[in-house]
Design an enzyme around this catalytic site. Structure first.
Site, short mmCIF file in Angstrom:
data_model
loop_
_atom_site.label_atom_id
_atom_site.label_comp_id
_atom_site.label_asym_id
_atom_site.label_seq_id
_atom_site.Cartn_x
_atom_site.Cartn_y
_atom_site.Cartn_z
N ASP A 86 0.78 2.64 4.95
CA ASP A 86 1.16 3.16 3.64
C ASP A 86 -0.12 3.41 2.86
O ASP A 86 -1.23 3.23 3.38
CB ASP A 86 2.10 2.20 2.90
CG ASP A 86 1.52 0.78 2.79
OD1 ASP A 86 0.30 0.61 2.99
OD2 ASP A 86 2.29 -0.15 2.49
N GLU A 124 -4.62 -5.80 9.28
CA GLU A 124 -4.60 -6.18 7.86
C GLU A 124 -4.47 -7.69 7.67
O GLU A 124 -4.83 -8.22 6.63
CB GLU A 124 -3.45 -5.48 7.13
CG GLU A 124 -3.51 -5.62 5.62
CD GLU A 124 -2.64 -4.61 4.90
OE1 GLU A 124 -2.06 -4.99 3.88
OE2 GLU A 124 -2.54 -3.46 5.36
N TYR A 165 8.45 -2.94 9.53
CA TYR A 165 7.62 -3.00 8.32
C TYR A 165 8.51 -2.95 7.08
O TYR A 165 9.33 -2.02 6.93
CB TYR A 165 6.63 -1.84 8.33
CG TYR A 165 5.62 -1.89 7.20
CD1 TYR A 165 4.75 -2.96 7.10
CD2 TYR A 165 5.55 -0.89 6.26
CE1 TYR A 165 3.82 -3.02 6.07
CE2 TYR A 165 4.63 -0.93 5.23
CZ TYR A 165 3.76 -2.01 5.14
OH TYR A 165 2.84 -2.06 4.12
N ASP A 192 -1.62 -1.62 7.45
CA ASP A 192 -0.26 -1.16 7.18
C ASP A 192 -0.24 0.34 6.91
O ASP A 192 -1.14 0.87 6.24
CB ASP A 192 0.34 -1.91 5.98
CG ASP A 192 0.59 -3.38 6.30
OD1 ASP A 192 0.58 -3.73 7.49
OD2 ASP A 192 0.80 -4.16 5.36
#
Length: 863
Positions: A127, A9, A337, A125
């Site tokens: 999520d 990312e 994270y 990431d």
């Protein structure tokens, strides 16, 4: 050999992935591609069971956040292209997800690398937002190579152990999570654009003290503002009430004891005085002594919301600043994270190893040594962290992963210390003490005293922001009598609740489901940036609404709508979760939510007078308290197109506006110095308002303006590329004979020799002319009457006539076949300065056109 393309990312994460995976094999090389900010790392490693033990050739690169942006398709991306309500209709307006212009080199880089690889491994990431970015990468790469096999790396830290473990246990990406983000993005865009345009059209330019040009609305932004305004309303609505209370202190066995009155307070002075007299005349008797164990429970593991709240309260950091710092610590492999809702450490995480990594930091070394080295029965030894209630099933709680003793940035040091101390506190034992509760009777009134002795501080030794203290009481016996040292009847009055701090606001947003752990800080920042609220510079940094924020919330409260209430957004967030869980589809949620939003919009549009009234209350106007406007007695008056009433000309601080005496609506007009305004007998055919003629200087010509269209142009009428204020010369509406604007007419075609701009316009006789904007300049070129339509192309410059810093834009014409020679291009794109085509044979007259600096091949005068 298997070839795998890895996409992270951020460039910093890509560098860590390449470093840690590269250590499993041969040397790593790096190179640049079309996107210079996103390096490419190449290396080889031995195979794994997942690769069938085939050797792997790796290429690691990154994106930089979202690759794509959502926007309305043409023409609805223009402010005045449609009615705002149309943006809430899927059958009228479409939302596109496309690669942003500044990301096109990155798109090219991904396409080039995708063609050469067999696997696409996504290191975004873990999520929902990361999954959405992952599928943006998939969309780009699979268009170039549809056979790419997709894998998702699951990790919560960028340290070596986590990265290598993620490579050995790759999973598949989850399209449902990406769909949830796409649904939220589209709905937020539609609702935000529709209500923002509506509010802006209604407010912009009508109130002197409203300086913002865009009065924005956001589905999360307004409930966030609503909490701030609600607290301000509670403060203003609070009525102070007088009360009385008894303060009592004694000295027993040479120790001072502070007592609390069980009644707390009474609101009748006579009753309070009678009770006080009884206490004043009586001795005290100990009725009950109750010793019991006391425990100060350690905190649960740290989630994002708690990190933001605690950093705001103890470090005085705004939530968005906290997340910015935490992100940097994560990218440097110092913490895990930082965007997680989890408060539970799963069994597979080696907590002792994480503690051991902090032994080298003098701030934590001794405490870490006790946790790891003391026997289990020692109060200073390690204890498994207790579990909280939250678990997002994606990331562990926030914890340290590296040694932060060398950090120099003050904010990074502070946030790292908070994360580390919190983690170590979770791994320590509870504080233990002994509490004594004492009840006493004095003249029939009951009083209480509390004492505390701390035996084991436990986690409090490392968590320096928390306090646990108390007073040790003397040895007391039931039935014991004692004398009163000091007793007072104290008067006071109730106080309103305090203004919200950012920590308070985060707690309210979390309780009502507004935003996610990753977005709450951004919503608060947006409210502050839009100047709907202010944040105090001094601690505790309380939040207070501005007059504009108050007016907007007051208006929606008066309408009875829930736009500033949390329920609407909380329901939407629940729907997005349902998409991620597979219980609902993206299309279903979008369709259902838009029905609700259209209903809300219809109510707001119907009750818009309540918005006007709320604005006038805060900023002045017909019923407000602003500076009184000056009435122009020489102005004869015009007719209002809304109600047929008479509109008079007013001026406030040299800013002219028309005001309807009947419907009390204000319509701002151009406010250049020296402007003169007089009625025009004609009526706008689009909105039925009587026009006015405006002269911007004494020698200039009169320019017609419709008061309504100037502020709120009809959909599709404005000739400019972005809309805004619109005079009749800017209007390109086909149904208006007074309109002399053309598409792209706000763009300069070229520079005139006088220094002005050459722009395309349409005459009342429907002929097109390229003329100078300067009133004193006669430079012009006339197009033949055979040209049915013409527009300026924003992104199409003439390579022959353009010069650096002086573009010459080309035009797009439409020619009717009956008026041109056979074989003529009926839709030519050409440059008006150097064209050599059929347009000249039709009578294009540019003899009076004077052009400024030109590129190669151009001439200073048309011929």
């Amino acid at each position: 050999m298997l070839r795998a393309l890895h996409v992270a990312e951020k460039p910093s994460v890509a560098k860590k992935v390449a470093e840690h995976l590269g250590s499993l094999g041969g040397p790593t090389t790096n190179r640049s591609g079309p996107s210079p900010y996103n390096r490419l790392y190449d290396f080889e490693t031995p195979g794994t069971p997942l690769t069938n033990n085939r050797r792997v050739r790796h290429t690691v690169t990154s994106v930089t956040g979202h690759l794509m942006a959502s926007e309305f398709a043409e023409p609805h991306n223009k402010w005045h292209a449609c009615a705002p309500r149309d943006l809430l209709r899927e059958d009228v307006s479409q939302v596109e997800f496309r690669v942003a212009d500044d990301k096109l080199p990155l798109k090219q880089q991904l396409e080039q690398e995708a063609r050469q690889n067999d696997w696409l491994v996504l290191w975004l990431d873990c999520d929902r937002e990361g999954e959405a970015i992952a599928y943006e990468v998939v969309d780009v790469c699979r268009k170039k190579k549809a056979s790419l096999d997709l894998y998702r790396a699951v990790f919560s830290s960028v340290d070596k152990q986590s990265i290598q473990q993620a490579w050995r246990s790759l999973q598949r990406p989850d399209k449902r999570k990406a769909d949830a983000v796409a649904a939220r993005s589209e709905l937020d865009l539609r609702a935000g654009a529709a209500f923002t345009r509506f509010q802006t059209f209604r407010i912009d330019g009508r109130y002197e003290d409203v300086q913002t040009k865009v009065v924005s609305y956001g589905p999360c932004q307004f409930p966030t503002l609503g909490f701030i305004v609600q607290r301000q309303q509670e403060i203003e609505a609070h009525a102070h009430k007088q009360f009385w209370k008894i303060d009592l202190a004694t000295k027993i066995d040479q120790q001072h004891v502070k007592w609390s009155w069980r009644r707390k307070r009474v609101f009748d002075e006579v009753v309070a005085s009678l009770l006080f007299e009884r206490v004043l005349e009586s001795p005290g008797t100990i009725e009950r002594v109750q010793p019991k164990p006391a425990t100060k429970v350690r905190p649960v593991p740290l989630c994002t919301l708690e990190l933001q709240k605690r950093a705001s309260r103890w470090l005085r950091l705004a939530p968005d600043a906290t997340m910015e710092v935490a992100e940097k610590l994560y990218q440097n492999a110092l913490i895990s994270y930082p965007r997680t809702e989890t408060e539970i450490f799963k069994p597979g995480l080696d907590l002792r190893d994480l503690i051991d990594r902090q032994r080298g930091d003098p701030r934590f070394a001794s405490f870490c040594g006790d946790l790891l080295d003391k026997p289990a029965n020692d109060p200073r030894s390690f204890c498994q962290p207790r579990a909280g209630k939250r678990d997002d099933e994606a990331h562990p709680p926030i914890h340290p992963t590296g040694d932060g003793s060398q950090l120099t940035d003050p904010r990074q040091k502070a946030v790292f210390e908070l994360v580390t101390r919190h983690f170590l506190a979770c791994c320590a034992k509870d504080g233990v003490g002994r509490q004594t509760l004492v009840d006493a009777d004095i003249g029939g009134e009951k009083f209480e005293a509390r004492g505390l002795i701390i035996d084991q501080r436990g986690w409090l030794d490392i968590y320096r922001w928390e306090r646990w203290s108390g007073t040790q009481l003397p040895l007391l016996q039931e039935g014991q009598l004692f004398d009163i040292t000091k007793v007072e009847l104290v008067a006071g009055k109730t106080q309103p609740p305090p203004l919200l701090t950012e920590a308070d606001l985060l707690a309210k947003m979390d309780a009502h489901g507004i935003g996610t752990d990753a977005t709450m800080a951004d919503h608060i920042k947006t409210v502050l940036t839009r100047e709907y609220a202010t944040r105090a510079n001094q601690p505790p940094h309380v939040l207070k609404p501005t007059p504009l924020g108050r007016a907007l919330v007051d208006a929606y409260d008066a309408m009875g709508e829930r736009l500033n209430r949390p329920e609407l957004r909380a329901a939407a967030e629940a729907d997005f979760t349902s998409i991620a869980n597979g219980k609902k589809t993206k299309a279903q949620v979008i369709a259902e939510t838009l029905v609700t939003m259209r209903r809300c919009f219809d109510v707001v549009q119907r009750d818009v007078a309540k918005l006007d009234e709320a604005m006038r209350k805060r900023f002045g106007g017909a019923a407000g308290d602003g500076p009184a406007p000056d009435l122009n007695l020489d102005f004869a008056g015009t007719t209002c197109g809304d109600c047929g009433g008479t509109m008079q000309l007013y001026s406030r601080n040299d800013r002219p506006s028309l005001r309807c005496d009947q419907c009390e609506t204000w319509w701002p007009l151009p406010d250049r110095q020296g402007v003169t305004i007089e009625p025009r007998s004609a009526t706008c055919p689009l909105c039925q308002f009587q026009l006015v003629d405006i002269k911007f200087d004494p020698n200039g010509r009169k320019q017609p303006h419709c008061p309504h269209c100037y502020t709120a142009p009809p959909p599709g009428a404005h000739a400019g590329s972005t809309g805004g204020r619109m005079a009749c010369r800017d209007c390109a509406h086909a149904g208006c004979s007074l309109a002399t604007g053309v598409r792209g007419g706000s763009l300069a075609v070229a520079k005139c020799a006088c220094g002005g701009d050459l722009k395309l316009r349409r005459t009342p006789a429907a002929k097109f002319v390229l003329g100078c904007t300067s009133q004193q300049c006669g430079s012009a070129a006339w197009f033949p009457s055979a040209v049915a339509s013409a527009r300026v192309l924003e992104d199409s410059d003439c390579p022959q006539c353009s010069a650096p810093g002086a573009p010459v834009r080309r035009l797009k014409l439409k020619l009717p076949s009956a008026k041109v020679p056979p074989g003529t291009d009926l839709n030519p794109t050409l440059c008006a300065l150097c064209c050599r085509g059929e347009i000249l044979h039709l009578g294009f007259d540019r003899r009076n056109l004077r052009v400024g600096g030109r590129g190669r091949g151009g001439r200073g005068r048309g011929g």
